[in-house]
Write a protein that holds these residues in place. Structure first.
Motif, mmCIF file in Angstrom:
data_model
loop_
_atom_site.group_PDB
_atom_site.id
_atom_site.type_symbol
_atom_site.label_atom_id
_atom_site.label_comp_id
_atom_site.label_asym_id
_atom_site.label_seq_id
_atom_site.Cartn_x
_atom_site.Cartn_y
_atom_site.Cartn_z
ATOM 1 N N TYR A 1 0.839 -1.200 0.000
ATOM 2 C CA TYR A 1 0.000 0.000 0.000
ATOM 3 C C TYR A 1 0.875 1.252 0.000
ATOM 4 O O TYR A 1 0.613 2.214 -0.734
ATOM 5 N N ILE A 2 1.918 1.246 0.821
ATOM 6 C CA ILE A 2 2.840 2.391 0.858
ATOM 7 C C ILE A 2 3.530 2.565 -0.486
ATOM 8 O O ILE A 2 3.681 3.680 -0.986
ATOM 9 N N ALA A 3 3.932 1.442 -1.090
ATOM 10 C CA ALA A 3 4.552 1.513 -2.408
ATOM 11 C C ALA A 3 3.585 2.093 -3.446
ATOM 12 O O ALA A 3 4.003 2.843 -4.348
ATOM 13 N N LEU A 4 2.300 1.782 -3.313
ATOM 14 C CA LEU A 4 1.306 2.327 -4.243
ATOM 15 C C LEU A 4 1.149 3.832 -4.057
ATOM 16 O O LEU A 4 1.083 4.582 -5.047
ATOM 17 N N ILE A 5 1.073 4.298 -2.819
ATOM 18 C CA ILE A 5 0.972 5.743 -2.591
ATOM 19 C C ILE A 5 2.189 6.454 -3.159
ATOM 20 O O ILE A 5 2.080 7.518 -3.787
ATOM 21 N N SER A 6 3.365 5.871 -2.950
ATOM 22 C CA SER A 6 4.588 6.455 -3.510
ATOM 23 C C SER A 6 4.521 6.496 -5.036
ATOM 24 O O SER A 6 4.889 7.502 -5.655
ATOM 25 N N ALA A 7 4.030 5.412 -5.645
ATOM 26 C CA ALA A 7 3.923 5.369 -7.108
ATOM 27 C C ALA A 7 2.909 6.397 -7.606
ATOM 28 O O ALA A 7 3.099 7.008 -8.675
ATOM 29 N N GLN A 8 1.824 6.603 -6.873
ATOM 30 C CA GLN A 8 0.841 7.623 -7.269
ATOM 31 C C GLN A 8 1.459 9.016 -7.263
ATOM 32 O O GLN A 8 1.229 9.821 -8.184
ATOM 33 N N ARG A 9 2.250 9.314 -6.240
ATOM 34 C CA ARG A 9 2.887 10.625 -6.189
ATOM 35 C C ARG A 9 3.926 10.777 -7.287
ATOM 36 O O ARG A 9 4.049 11.854 -7.903
ATOM 37 N N GLU B 1 10.075 9.481 -18.447
ATOM 38 C CA GLU B 1 9.895 9.350 -17.000
ATOM 39 C C GLU B 1 8.414 9.195 -16.641
ATOM 40 O O GLU B 1 8.055 8.409 -15.755
ATOM 41 N N HIS B 2 7.564 9.927 -17.331
ATOM 42 C CA HIS B 2 6.129 9.831 -17.068
ATOM 43 C C HIS B 2 5.592 8.461 -17.475
ATOM 44 O O HIS B 2 4.786 7.862 -16.736
ATOM 45 N N ASN B 3 6.038 7.947 -18.603
ATOM 46 C CA ASN B 3 5.597 6.625 -19.042
ATOM 47 C C ASN B 3 6.069 5.531 -18.075
ATOM 48 O O ASN B 3 5.331 4.599 -17.766
ATOM 49 N N ARG B 4 7.321 5.679 -17.601
ATOM 50 C CA ARG B 4 7.829 4.704 -16.640
ATOM 51 C C ARG B 4 7.038 4.768 -15.328
ATOM 52 O O ARG B 4 6.712 3.744 -14.734
ATOM 53 N N ALA B 5 6.731 5.981 -14.878
ATOM 54 C CA ALA B 5 5.936 6.144 -13.658
ATOM 55 C C ALA B 5 4.547 5.539 -13.821
ATOM 56 O O ALA B 5 3.987 4.967 -12.876
ATOM 57 N N GLU B 6 3.994 5.639 -15.030
ATOM 58 C CA GLU B 6 2.666 5.059 -15.287
ATOM 59 C C GLU B 6 2.715 3.538 -15.198
ATOM 60 O O GLU B 6 1.823 2.910 -14.618
ATOM 61 N N ARG B 7 3.768 2.938 -15.745
ATOM 62 C CA ARG B 7 3.898 1.480 -15.675
ATOM 63 C C ARG B 7 4.118 1.011 -14.226
ATOM 64 O O ARG B 7 3.562 0.001 -13.792
ATOM 65 N N ALA C 1 0.822 1.073 -12.394
ATOM 66 C CA ALA C 1 -0.037 -0.065 -12.740
ATOM 67 C C ALA C 1 0.450 -1.337 -12.041
ATOM 68 O O ALA C 1 -0.356 -2.137 -11.528
ATOM 69 N N THR C 2 1.765 -1.518 -11.993
ATOM 70 C CA THR C 2 2.330 -2.690 -11.317
ATOM 71 C C THR C 2 2.026 -2.666 -9.822
ATOM 72 O O THR C 2 1.671 -3.692 -9.221
ATOM 73 N N ALA C 3 2.156 -1.497 -9.206
ATOM 74 C CA ALA C 3 1.900 -1.365 -7.771
ATOM 75 C C ALA C 3 0.433 -1.650 -7.441
ATOM 76 O O ALA C 3 0.125 -2.252 -6.403
ATOM 77 N N ARG C 4 -0.477 -1.241 -8.306
ATOM 78 C CA ARG C 4 -1.899 -1.488 -8.076
ATOM 79 C C ARG C 4 -2.207 -2.995 -8.124
ATOM 80 O O ARG C 4 -2.925 -3.526 -7.273
ATOM 81 N N ILE C 5 -1.654 -3.682 -9.110
ATOM 82 C CA ILE C 5 -1.881 -5.120 -9.237
ATOM 83 C C ILE C 5 -1.246 -5.870 -8.071
ATOM 84 O O ILE C 5 -1.822 -6.821 -7.527
ATOM 85 N N ARG C 6 -0.055 -5.436 -7.669
ATOM 86 C CA ARG C 6 0.614 -6.096 -6.548
ATOM 87 C C ARG C 6 -0.208 -5.970 -5.265
ATOM 88 O O ARG C 6 -0.283 -6.908 -4.467
ATOM 89 N N LEU C 7 -0.836 -4.829 -5.066
ATOM 90 C CA LEU C 7 -1.633 -4.636 -3.857
ATOM 91 C C LEU C 7 -2.848 -5.555 -3.842
ATOM 92 O O LEU C 7 -3.103 -6.245 -2.845
ATOM 93 N N VAL C 8 -3.613 -5.601 -4.931
ATOM 94 C CA VAL C 8 -4.854 -6.397 -4.919
ATOM 95 C C VAL C 8 -4.562 -7.894 -4.902
ATOM 96 O O VAL C 8 -5.431 -8.688 -4.517
ATOM 97 N N SER C 9 -3.342 -8.293 -5.294
ATOM 98 C CA SER C 9 -3.015 -9.717 -5.237
ATOM 99 C C SER C 9 -2.990 -10.225 -3.800
ATOM 100 O O SER C 9 -3.113 -11.432 -3.563
ATOM 101 N N ASN C 10 -2.855 -9.320 -2.837
ATOM 102 C CA ASN C 10 -2.846 -9.724 -1.434
ATOM 103 C C ASN C 10 -4.194 -10.264 -0.985
ATOM 104 O O ASN C 10 -4.256 -11.024 -0.004
ATOM 105 N N TRP C 11 -5.268 -9.874 -1.648
ATOM 106 C CA TRP C 11 -6.577 -10.459 -1.303
ATOM 107 C C TRP C 11 -7.143 -11.284 -2.463
ATOM 108 O O TRP C 11 -8.343 -11.488 -2.584
#
Length: 458
Positions: free
Chosen positions: A169-177, A223-229, A232-242
């Motif tokens: 979750y923390i990694a996702l917030i960081s990726a969003q920023r 840099e923006h394209n890399r941040a977008e990828r 997306a990876t961080a979002r999938i990683r988070l939901v895989s926990n449930w």
């Protein structure tokens, strides 16, 4: 005659059944460690099947993510089945050996006087093994100790799911920023590139500036394209926990700026006994002790008693028989198994001591990392970030008054965003390190990421 035999046999079987043990109480689920104890967990002591949970939509919080993971984690469900299986093993270990029934016919289908069944001898016997030396109790103790280990495996997995979800979750917030800032950087780079293009067209700037602006624009886009990828990876990683394949939520909310001074090292080490891994090692040691005790009970032979009824067709007589057998422990006294169990017990004791040293060393290292991250955060917030902000504000003012070019403004903006990213990295590192410390002690620390849910309101 057959009625008498059946009656006697039924009475014997009934007597043995009456001696069978009743239901066995099994307590395999340990008391949950303090961290995340307030959150609902399923499967658990009351259920194995995970309940149906509505997918998370809209803006989600850390508390919602943690609850979803604890309720729907496939890994946690698997460990719950292991505990249930261990509890069934405890029940099985407590039962008595089954009695043996034997029916035998002799002296029939022969020659002369022994032809047919005229001279046949019919016997029916019932025998029972009586375990001596406390074998049944030792088996029950061993199975219960193994069930306790399974319970601690479940608790360790619960904490692991909790902490891994919090870290993701923390990694996702960081990726969003990071994605947000890269978008701002790309937008400003585009504005600067457009401004320089107009100046070059009007002859106010050399073509070299246009080339530089295009390079910076391309870098900002990459840099923006890399941040977008990465987002997306961080979002999938988070939901895989449930156990979800695709995220249904829009964004994760939370404040990584909520950072407090790390606790003292002695405060952290003082909670080392709550470490779930060490608690598991204590249970493993109980298993080794139970195995050693069970091996010792094998030295005592089991008593086999039996009784029967014989009928002689030739004379129409009936006779009872009884017997007792006891193996002599002459050649096999189970010495090898006892010695092996003792060596395993001594080995587990050493491994437990090693685990204690490893946890203590890891907590000491983590405390140093926490202090280092906190000091870096203070330096960034006190010195670097204000300086970068002042430089950007000055560059904006100078650009509007025509004192500096657009590339200078872009450079100042990139420096400011870089400072924010460095601060975000330090905040992320601090929270992840704090979570790791809490996972080791199984309890929230002061300023806990999980306990405070990143500044959410209760």
């Amino acid at each position: 005659m057959s009625i008498i035999r059946v009656t006697v046999l039924g009475a014997a079987v009934g007597a043995l059944t009456a001696c069978a043990p009743g239901p066995v109480e099994v307590a395999s689920w340990p008391e949950p460690r303090p961290i995340g104890r307030h959150l609902p967990t399923a499967p658990g002591p009351d259920t194995v099947t995970a309940p149906e949970v509505e997918p998370l939509t809209g803006s989600i919080t850390l508390r919602q993510a943690l609850a979803a993971a604890l309720l729907r984690s496939p890994a946690l469900s698997a460990y719950a089945y292991d505990v249930r299986a261990a509890e069934a093993d405890v029940i099985q270990a407590s039962v008595l050996p089954n009695p043996t029934i034997e029916f035998e016919v002799e002296e029939f289908a022969g020659t002369n006087d022994r032809a047919g069944f005229t001279s046949a001898e019919e016997s029916i016997r019932l025998s029972q093994v009586i375990e001596l030396g406390g074998k049944r109790s030792a088996r029950h103790t061993l199975a219960a100790a193994k069930a306790a280990v399974s319970g601690w495996d479940y608790e360790i997995q619960r904490i692991s799911v909790l902490c891994r979800t919090a870290a993701d979750y923390i990694a996702l917030i960081s990726a969003q920023r990071q994605y947000e800032w890269s978008g701002q950087a790309m937008q400003l780079a585009q504005q600067v590139a457009d401004a320089i293009e107009a100046r070059v067209e009007s002859g106010k700037s050399p073509p070299l500036e246009r080339s530089k602006a295009r390079v910076l624009m391309a870098q900002a886009t990459l840099e923006h394209n890399r941040a977008e990828r990465e987002l997306a990876t961080a979002r999938i990683r988070l939901v895989s926990n449930w156990g979800a394949d695709e995220p249904a939520f829009a964004m994760a909310t939370g404040d990584l700026d909520a950072v407090t001074a790390p606790p003292e090292l002695d405060d952290i080490l003082g909670q080392i006994e709550a470490n779930p891994e060490l608690a598991r090692w204590a249970a493993v040691l109980s298993v080794s002790q139970a195995e050693h005790h069970l091996a010792q009970t094998q030295r005592t032979s089991d008593l086999k008693v039996g009784a029967g009824l014989s009928y002689y067709n030739e004379t129409d007589d009936v006779a009872f028989s009884a017997g007792v057998s006891l193996p002599l422990q002459i050649f096999d006294r189970n010495d090898g198994a006892i010695a092996a169990a003792r060596m395993r017990l001594l080995g587990d004791r050493r491994r437990m001591e090693l685990a204690q040293v490893a946890v203590r060393s890891e907590l000491t290292r983590i405390h140093l990392d926490l202090e280092s991250a906190f000091l870096e955060l203070q330096a960034l917030e006190r010195d670097m970030l204000p300086a970068a902000q002042d430089a950007f504000d000055s560059a904006q003012h100078a650009f509007r008054s025509g004192k500096v070019g657009a590339l200078d403004l872009l450079d100042a903006q990139r420096t400011l965003i870089g400072s924010h990213r460095q601060l975000l990295d330090a905040e992320t590192t601090y929270h992840l390190t704090l979570i790791r410390a809490e996972q080791l002690i199984g309890a929230p620390l002061h300023g806990s990421t999980i306990d405070t849910a990143l500044g959410e309101n209760e």
